[in-house]
Scaffold this motif. Structure first.
Motif, mmCIF file in Angstrom:
data_model
loop_
_atom_site.group_PDB
_atom_site.id
_atom_site.type_symbol
_atom_site.label_atom_id
_atom_site.label_comp_id
_atom_site.label_asym_id
_atom_site.label_seq_id
_atom_site.Cartn_x
_atom_site.Cartn_y
_atom_site.Cartn_z
ATOM 1 N N ILE A 138 0.875 -1.173 0.000
ATOM 2 C CA ILE A 138 0.000 0.000 0.000
ATOM 3 C C ILE A 138 0.912 1.223 0.000
ATOM 4 O O ILE A 138 1.532 1.547 1.012
ATOM 5 C CB ILE A 138 -0.924 0.026 1.222
ATOM 6 N N ARG B 201 2.604 -1.458 4.535
ATOM 7 C CA ARG B 201 2.551 -0.009 4.330
ATOM 8 C C ARG B 201 3.900 0.463 3.781
ATOM 9 O O ARG B 201 4.932 0.260 4.426
ATOM 10 C CB ARG B 201 2.241 0.708 5.644
ATOM 11 N N HIS C 104 5.953 3.700 2.592
ATOM 12 C CA HIS C 104 6.043 5.155 2.543
ATOM 13 C C HIS C 104 6.957 5.567 1.391
ATOM 14 O O HIS C 104 8.140 5.232 1.388
ATOM 15 C CB HIS C 104 6.583 5.700 3.859
ATOM 16 N N SER D 165 -2.559 11.586 2.219
ATOM 17 C CA SER D 165 -2.273 10.282 1.626
ATOM 18 C C SER D 165 -1.948 9.242 2.694
ATOM 19 O O SER D 165 -2.391 8.087 2.603
ATOM 20 C CB SER D 165 -1.106 10.403 0.642
ATOM 21 N N ASN E 161 -2.416 1.847 -4.822
ATOM 22 C CA ASN E 161 -1.971 3.232 -4.909
ATOM 23 C C ASN E 161 -2.859 4.146 -4.065
ATOM 24 O O ASN E 161 -4.013 4.376 -4.394
ATOM 25 C CB ASN E 161 -1.987 3.696 -6.366
ATOM 26 N N ALA E 162 -2.296 4.683 -2.966
ATOM 27 C CA ALA E 162 -3.019 5.640 -2.119
ATOM 28 C C ALA E 162 -2.268 6.965 -2.041
ATOM 29 O O ALA E 162 -2.411 7.708 -1.074
ATOM 30 C CB ALA E 162 -3.224 5.056 -0.721
ATOM 31 N N ILE E 163 -1.464 7.264 -3.071
ATOM 32 C CA ILE E 163 -0.713 8.519 -3.094
ATOM 33 C C ILE E 163 -1.499 9.582 -3.855
ATOM 34 O O ILE E 163 -1.716 9.465 -5.062
ATOM 35 C CB ILE E 163 0.679 8.341 -3.734
ATOM 36 N N TYR F 24 -4.925 -0.117 4.706
ATOM 37 C CA TYR F 24 -4.212 -1.142 5.485
ATOM 38 C C TYR F 24 -5.140 -1.776 6.524
ATOM 39 O O TYR F 24 -5.158 -3.001 6.703
ATOM 40 C CB TYR F 24 -3.004 -0.503 6.160
ATOM 41 N N MET G 162 1.906 5.069 -0.005
ATOM 42 C CA MET G 162 1.286 6.273 0.563
ATOM 43 C C MET G 162 2.365 7.319 0.809
ATOM 44 O O MET G 162 3.552 7.004 0.836
ATOM 45 C CB MET G 162 0.571 5.918 1.868
ATOM 46 N N SER H 10 -5.181 8.046 4.154
ATOM 47 C CA SER H 10 -5.867 7.143 3.229
ATOM 48 C C SER H 10 -5.212 5.764 3.219
ATOM 49 O O SER H 10 -5.884 4.734 3.297
ATOM 50 C CB SER H 10 -5.869 7.720 1.806
ATOM 51 N N GLY H 11 -3.872 5.756 3.134
ATOM 52 C CA GLY H 11 -3.149 4.491 3.093
ATOM 53 C C GLY H 11 -3.356 3.651 4.333
ATOM 54 O O GLY H 11 -3.508 2.424 4.257
ATOM 55 N N ASN H 12 -3.397 4.284 5.480
ATOM 56 C CA ASN H 12 -3.606 3.552 6.724
ATOM 57 C C ASN H 12 -5.013 2.977 6.818
ATOM 58 O O ASN H 12 -5.217 1.909 7.405
ATOM 59 C CB ASN H 12 -3.307 4.450 7.925
#
Length: 327
Positions: free
Chosen positions: A7, A39, A41, A19, A80-82, A27, A9, A22-24
């Motif tokens: 994931i 996760r 980064h 971001s 993609n959570a960026i 997850y 982010m 969102s990513g967390n």
């Protein structure tokens, strides 16, 4: 067999903290029986897997892998959570596609196109989609205030061409406000867009691929306490987001038809959320977000919930769709 999912982010833009949130959430909601979620980064200073104890494991950029306890881990898919660069503008996705790693977004070209507001508007306008009147500037261009105002009128909006989350956007009410607004937008991007004000109801609509079909989600009406739907309204509770929107059946049908058409015109896949202003029952397209907010409170998850789709189902579908895409 359990799949390894990265994931991604963070990112390189002003949207980094949004971001990470969102990513967390992704997850948290991924099906742990189907996926090993990691996760990752992606920041300007480092690319690293971050575990529950905040231990970091450096990503090998040669093949997008990492090593833990002397064991190399490779990924079956990237979620993609960026928001913003490099996830939403296509750069990271081009890299993943070179490595033949599936990801949950549209192909890199579609992501790059939709991240550029001017180019997106140029494409959709050629298909008859209604948009605001606009002027485009590059940093260093001569700014002819009277000419700009004559074309777009007042009030008008000044916005960065390649940015999200309403960073750098201003609503301009007088000629004296135009230069400060342009300077503010240039802090986010070297290209800016100046658009006419559309007086109508603002709505947001998600279009996704769900179970192999292009699916238009229920429409959200945006009612901002501020002068427009700015960062404070989006993320600090200064707006009301009403799903389903309080619009007529005719307006609903027009928005749903237009949103699906725009998704098709831009050859999209994966997630999207687009904004429209309804003027005399007709939707005017503003922009498309291809990595929309994915927290429980974000608009697209609200719409999915209204459609009976849980976050677990929404995220699982995105991964399964990307894995099936390469088969």
């Amino acid at each position: 067999m359990i799949k390894n999912i990265a994931i991604v982010m963070g990112g390189f833009s002003s949207e980094v903290n949004i971001s990470l949130k969102s990513g967390n959430v992704v997850y948290k909601h991924l099906d742990k029986e189907k996926y090993n979620a990691f996760r990752v980064h992606i920041l300007e200073e480092k690319w690293a897997v971050v575990d529950e104890d905040d231990n970091e494991y450096t990503i090998n950029k040669n093949d997008f892998s990492f090593v833990i306890k002397e064991k190399k881990v490779v990924f079956d898919c990237v979620f993609n959570a960026i928001h913003g660069a490099p996830g939403e503008n296509g750069k990271l996705l081009a890299y993943l596609e070179l490595l033949n790693i599936p990801h949950t977004s549209a192909p890199f070209y579609q992501m790059a196109l939709t991240f550029n507001k001017r180019d997106t508007l140029s494409v959709v306008k050629s298909y008859g989609i209604k948009t605001a009147i606009s002027v485009y500037l590059n940093k260093g261009d001569v700014i002819e205030i009277e000419k700009i105002i004559k074309k777009v009128g007042l009030p008008c909006f000044v916005k960065p061409n390649n940015a999200g989350s309403s960073y750098g956007i201003s609503k301009v009410h007088s000629a004296s406000e135009l230069i400060p607004a342009i300077e503010k937008a240039y802090k986010e991007d070297t290209e800016i867009l100046i658009e006419s004000f559309l007086d109508g109801t603002e709505v947001s609509v998600g279009v996704i691929q769900y179970k192999g079909e292009v699916t238009v989600l229920p429409i959200t009406e945006i009612v901002s306490e501020n002068d427009f739907f700015d960062y404070e309204a989006k993320y600090e509770g200064k707006s009301e987001e009403i799903t389903p929107a309080r619009i007529t059946k005719e307006e609903e049908e027009e928005v749903l038809k237009t949103a699906k058409k725009v998704y098709s015109i831009l050859n999209m896949s994966g997630f999207s959320r687009s904004e429209y202003i309804l003027v005399n029952c007709k939707p005017y397209f503003l922009e498309m977000n291809t990595v929309p907010g994915l927290t429980e409170e974000s608009i697209l998850p609200q719409q999915a919930k209204e459609a009976g789709i849980s976050l677990k189902e929404l995220f699982d579908n995105a991964i399964e769709s990307s894995l099936n895409y390469l088969q």
